[in-house]
Design a protein around this motif. Structure first.
Motif, mmCIF file in Angstrom:
data_model
loop_
_atom_site.group_PDB
_atom_site.id
_atom_site.type_symbol
_atom_site.label_atom_id
_atom_site.label_comp_id
_atom_site.label_asym_id
_atom_site.label_seq_id
_atom_site.Cartn_x
_atom_site.Cartn_y
_atom_site.Cartn_z
ATOM 1 N N GLU A 152 0.829 -1.202 0.000
ATOM 2 C CA GLU A 152 0.000 0.000 0.000
ATOM 3 C C GLU A 152 0.863 1.251 0.000
ATOM 4 O OE1 GLU A 152 -2.660 2.152 3.331
ATOM 5 O OE2 GLU A 152 -3.373 0.199 2.717
ATOM 6 N N GLN A 153 0.455 2.197 -0.831
ATOM 7 C CA GLN A 153 1.149 3.480 -0.874
ATOM 8 C C GLN A 153 0.124 4.580 -0.690
ATOM 9 O OE1 GLN A 153 3.101 4.342 -4.550
ATOM 10 N NE2 GLN A 153 4.101 6.160 -3.806
ATOM 11 N N VAL A 154 0.219 5.301 0.389
ATOM 12 C CA VAL A 154 -0.712 6.375 0.677
ATOM 13 C C VAL A 154 -0.077 7.697 0.304
ATOM 14 C CG1 VAL A 154 -2.010 7.562 2.465
ATOM 15 C CG2 VAL A 154 -1.804 5.079 2.530
ATOM 16 N N VAL A 155 -0.810 8.499 -0.470
ATOM 17 C CA VAL A 155 -0.291 9.779 -0.926
ATOM 18 C C VAL A 155 -1.250 10.868 -0.496
ATOM 19 C CG1 VAL A 155 0.373 11.142 -2.930
ATOM 20 C CG2 VAL A 155 0.791 8.682 -2.907
ATOM 21 N N ARG A 156 -0.745 11.884 0.113
ATOM 22 C CA ARG A 156 -1.562 13.047 0.448
ATOM 23 C C ARG A 156 -1.012 14.262 -0.287
ATOM 24 N NH1 ARG A 156 -4.783 12.000 4.901
ATOM 25 N NH2 ARG A 156 -4.230 10.148 6.085
ATOM 26 N N PRO A 157 -1.889 15.197 -0.663
ATOM 27 C CA PRO A 157 -1.391 16.379 -1.340
ATOM 28 C C PRO A 157 -0.317 17.082 -0.515
ATOM 29 C CG PRO A 157 -3.794 16.297 -1.402
ATOM 30 C CD PRO A 157 -3.334 15.214 -0.466
ATOM 31 N N ASN A 158 0.777 17.395 -1.136
ATOM 32 C CA ASN A 158 1.892 18.063 -0.476
ATOM 33 C C ASN A 158 2.017 19.472 -1.026
ATOM 34 O OD1 ASN A 158 4.282 18.991 0.534
ATOM 35 N ND2 ASN A 158 5.503 17.214 -0.045
ATOM 36 N N PRO A 159 1.755 20.495 -0.229
ATOM 37 C CA PRO A 159 1.810 21.866 -0.743
ATOM 38 C C PRO A 159 3.186 22.271 -1.217
ATOM 39 C CG PRO A 159 1.638 21.850 1.655
ATOM 40 C CD PRO A 159 1.439 20.440 1.206
ATOM 41 N N ASN A 160 4.221 21.546 -0.829
ATOM 42 C CA ASN A 160 5.570 21.894 -1.252
ATOM 43 C C ASN A 160 6.000 21.184 -2.530
ATOM 44 O OD1 ASN A 160 6.009 23.524 1.069
ATOM 45 N ND2 ASN A 160 6.344 21.671 2.275
ATOM 46 N N SER A 161 5.133 20.332 -3.084
ATOM 47 C CA SER A 161 5.529 19.557 -4.252
ATOM 48 C C SER A 161 4.870 20.089 -5.517
ATOM 49 C CB SER A 161 5.159 18.087 -4.060
ATOM 50 O OG SER A 161 3.758 17.950 -3.933
ATOM 51 N N THR A 162 4.946 21.397 -5.747
ATOM 52 C CA THR A 162 4.307 22.010 -6.897
ATOM 53 C C THR A 162 5.076 21.783 -8.185
ATOM 54 O OG1 THR A 162 5.458 24.083 -6.430
ATOM 55 C CG2 THR A 162 3.258 23.809 -5.501
ATOM 56 N N ARG A 163 6.332 21.348 -8.107
ATOM 57 C CA ARG A 163 7.105 21.196 -9.328
ATOM 58 C C ARG A 163 6.462 20.176 -10.253
ATOM 59 N NH1 ARG A 163 10.624 17.977 -11.563
ATOM 60 N NH2 ARG A 163 10.585 16.542 -9.809
ATOM 61 N N THR A 164 6.003 19.057 -9.695
ATOM 62 C CA THR A 164 5.413 18.013 -10.521
ATOM 63 C C THR A 164 4.149 18.511 -11.201
ATOM 64 O OG1 THR A 164 6.301 16.301 -9.082
ATOM 65 C CG2 THR A 164 4.474 15.686 -10.503
ATOM 66 N N THR A 165 3.247 19.149 -10.464
ATOM 67 C CA THR A 165 2.023 19.639 -11.077
ATOM 68 C C THR A 165 2.307 20.797 -12.021
ATOM 69 O OG1 THR A 165 1.655 20.901 -9.038
ATOM 70 C CG2 THR A 165 0.440 18.871 -9.284
ATOM 71 N N ASN A 166 3.304 21.607 -11.725
ATOM 72 C CA ASN A 166 3.693 22.649 -12.672
ATOM 73 C C ASN A 166 4.153 22.033 -13.983
ATOM 74 O OD1 ASN A 166 3.126 24.924 -11.151
ATOM 75 N ND2 ASN A 166 5.144 24.980 -10.191
ATOM 76 N N ASP A 167 4.898 20.921 -13.893
ATOM 77 C CA ASP A 167 5.341 20.230 -15.099
ATOM 78 C C ASP A 167 4.146 19.694 -15.887
ATOM 79 O OD1 ASP A 167 7.931 20.777 -14.432
ATOM 80 O OD2 ASP A 167 8.385 18.772 -13.652
ATOM 81 N N VAL A 168 3.149 19.158 -15.162
ATOM 82 C CA VAL A 168 1.949 18.648 -15.825
ATOM 83 C C VAL A 168 1.227 19.767 -16.555
ATOM 84 C CG1 VAL A 168 -0.358 17.702 -15.416
ATOM 85 C CG2 VAL A 168 1.623 16.693 -14.281
ATOM 86 N N VAL A 169 1.085 20.910 -15.900
ATOM 87 C CA VAL A 169 0.425 22.051 -16.523
ATOM 88 C C VAL A 169 1.174 22.482 -17.776
ATOM 89 C CG1 VAL A 169 -0.133 24.492 -16.236
ATOM 90 C CG2 VAL A 169 -0.683 22.879 -14.413
ATOM 91 N N ALA A 170 2.505 22.599 -17.666
ATOM 92 C CA ALA A 170 3.296 23.041 -18.817
ATOM 93 C C ALA A 170 3.211 22.041 -19.962
ATOM 94 C CB ALA A 170 4.756 23.243 -18.393
ATOM 95 N N GLN A 171 3.315 20.751 -19.635
ATOM 96 C CA GLN A 171 3.265 19.731 -20.680
ATOM 97 C C GLN A 171 1.876 19.669 -21.317
ATOM 98 O OE1 GLN A 171 4.417 15.829 -19.375
ATOM 99 N NE2 GLN A 171 4.479 14.977 -21.438
ATOM 100 N N GLY A 172 0.827 19.722 -20.487
ATOM 101 C CA GLY A 172 -0.532 19.705 -21.012
ATOM 102 C C GLY A 172 -0.817 20.911 -21.882
ATOM 103 N N ARG A 173 -0.373 22.079 -21.443
ATOM 104 C CA ARG A 173 -0.565 23.295 -22.229
ATOM 105 C C ARG A 173 0.145 23.192 -23.573
ATOM 106 N NH1 ARG A 173 -4.084 26.852 -22.902
ATOM 107 N NH2 ARG A 173 -3.781 26.016 -24.973
ATOM 108 N N GLY A 174 1.379 22.662 -23.558
ATOM 109 C CA GLY A 174 2.136 22.515 -24.793
ATOM 110 C C GLY A 174 1.460 21.573 -25.772
#
Length: 485
Positions: A304-326
């Motif tokens: 089992e791997q439990v993941v909770r939103p981490n307010p300090n881990s914006t780099r990954t979601t920023n990458d998703v936004v940039a890649q999706g936008r592109g």
């Protein structure tokens, strides 16, 4: 009045708003402004069928005695289109991890109970049953109960018939077709008795109290349902799901149906590359009493791997936004959705990711889902530029220029440097005769595009083409005066 009498008048804005709110209260689906023409069309159709004037029919719907007719109107407005294994990653997580965990944890005589809430024409409920039987064996090694429910009696009749053809069958493997279906007609498949016996269907309104027999569900699927609800309606439904779900139960929602900043009692968990919500066990359960082993090793579990939103881990979601936008700019909407839908929907980037998903769905022609996602993004963050742009474009496609201009002007205010916003504004201004404003925005577009490579794509359109189009309209409009400002 005889059948077939044509309606002689249209809905007023007050009647339209009253009907919109009445339907939202009855079934949860909120028809925003981009779907008002859909509502008008459905009302006209039913009024004609009943031999009533539109305004008389609309007023009658506010009566409690007309509740059955309100239900008929709601059915006309609900989207029942779905396919088998629509969310493949969710079914993989169900078979590889969620069901095996329950099988190990529960005493042998306790059934695994799964509810497909909002099951439409039944493909999701049958997909769940196929996954469960592939995991537990056919027949399964423990009791199994699968319930599909929907508001629509018409959709449920098709689900019970279990006859399908065309696009909806595309995700089924050859072995699944052979084991769980039989031929129907020249090109269709019908659910066979081995599969049908594990699924039952009931007509249920998710906004009404759940019956006591629903208590203790261990797994709930509710996908592409709550995105059409307003946030408060969604929050209330999640509370009801939470209260009736068994401890340790799992909730599967559609990708865009994030609970971030909406309902925080479920915990967020990553399973087999996708994300689900779980209800924490308040007390340790008794040790399992030797459940039967799973019949096949084809589904392997992992820790089992439990993941909770981490307010300090914006780099990954920023990458998703940039890649999706592109990818959207490159005109690759399907690839953009593949990237976006693998992003965890938690944290401050959620509204932007939802808006990008909306843009990709709009490019595919799914305007209802696109509008719902864009409005949800704005409910979560009213400063989401992409959402205003997307809603503006939807209004423009629906020939509602005033509403389109209102949303595009908000987008321009939030992002004054975006060339595509100026271009779409120029187009809307031109169509309503605001020529000076159109010329200004065509010039602004050219200025904002200056210095960019002409082959660069913006939302699938080359910069060079955009600039040439703006210049051409400036030439055409050059000698006209704008009296409207």
């Amino acid at each position: 009045m005889s059948q077939g009498v044509a309606p002689s008048s249209e809905l007023s804005s007050v009647q339209l708003t009253t009907l919109r709110d009445l339907l939202a209260t009855y079934c949860g689906v909120y028809l925003d402004g981009s779907r008002h023409e859909t509502l008008r069309s459905a009302v006209r159709r039913r009024a004609t069928q009943r031999g009533m004037q539109v305004v008389v029919y609309a007023d009658a719907l506010t009566s409690e005695a007309e509740r059955p007719e309100l239900h008929v109107l709601a059915e006309l407005l609900l989207n029942h289109e779905t396919v088998f294994f629509r969310h493949r990653q969710h079914m993989t997580a169900l078979g590889r991890t969620i069901i095996p965990e329950l099988h190990r944890r529960l005493p042998p005589e306790v059934p695994i109970r799964i509810w497909s809430a909002g099951c439409a024409t039944g493909e999701e409920a049958y997909s769940i049953a196929i996954t469960a039987l592939e995991t537990l064996g056919n027949p399964p090694t423990r009791p199994l109960e699968i319930l599909g429910s929907d508001l629509s009696a018409t959709a449920l009749a098709r689900a019970r018939a279990g006859r399908y053809r065309g696009r909806t069958l595309g995700n089924l493997s050859e072995s699944q077709r052979r084991l769980f279906f039989r031929p129907f007609g020249s090109d269709g498949l019908e659910v066979n008795e081995h599969l049908r016996r594990w699924v039952r269907f009931e007509q249920r309104n998710l906004l009404e109290p759940f019956p006591t027999e629903f208590q203790g569900m261990q797994i709930i699927f509710c996908q592409n349902v709550t995105i059409y609800f307003q946030i408060e309606t969604c929050r209330t439904l999640m509370q009801h799901f939470y209260e009736m779900m068994a401890e340790g139960g799992t909730l599967f929602l559609g990708f865009s149906e994030t609970l971030w900043n909406i309902f925080n009692r479920f915990r967020w968990r990553e399973v087999d590359g996708t994300y689900v919500y779980q209800k924490d066990r308040a007390l340790p359960l008794p040790p399992p009493r030797c459940p039967a082993p799973l019949p096949s090793p084809s589904f392997s579990t992992r820790p089992e791997q439990v993941v909770r939103p981490n307010p300090n881990s914006t780099r990954t979601t920023n990458d998703v936004v940039a890649q999706g936008r592109g990818l959207i700019d490159a005109g690759k909407s399907e690839a953009a959705l593949d990237v976006i839908e693998n992003a965890p929907l938690g944290g401050p980037q959620v509204p932007q990711i939802l808006a990008l998903s909306a843009h990709a769905h709009a490019n595919r022609g799914d305007l209802d889902l696109a509008a719902a996602e864009a409005h949800r993004a704005l409910e979560l963050d009213p400063l989401t530029t992409e959402a205003y742009l997307l809603i503006g474009l939807i209004y423009a496609r629906q020939d509602q220029p005033a509403q389109a201009i209102s949303h595009l002007e908000r987008a321009r205010y939030l992002d004054p440097n975006a060339a595509q916003i100026s271009f779409h504004l120029a187009e809307c201004y031109r169509h309503v005769g605001r020529i000076d404003a159109a010329r200004r925005e065509y010039r602004n577009t050219i200025q904002k595009l200056a210095g960019q490579p002409p082959e660069r794509l913006i939302d699938g359109v080359a910069v060079g083409w955009l600039a040439e189009t703006c210049q051409r309209y400036l030439t055409i409009l050059g000698g006209r005066d704008d009296k409207k400002g």
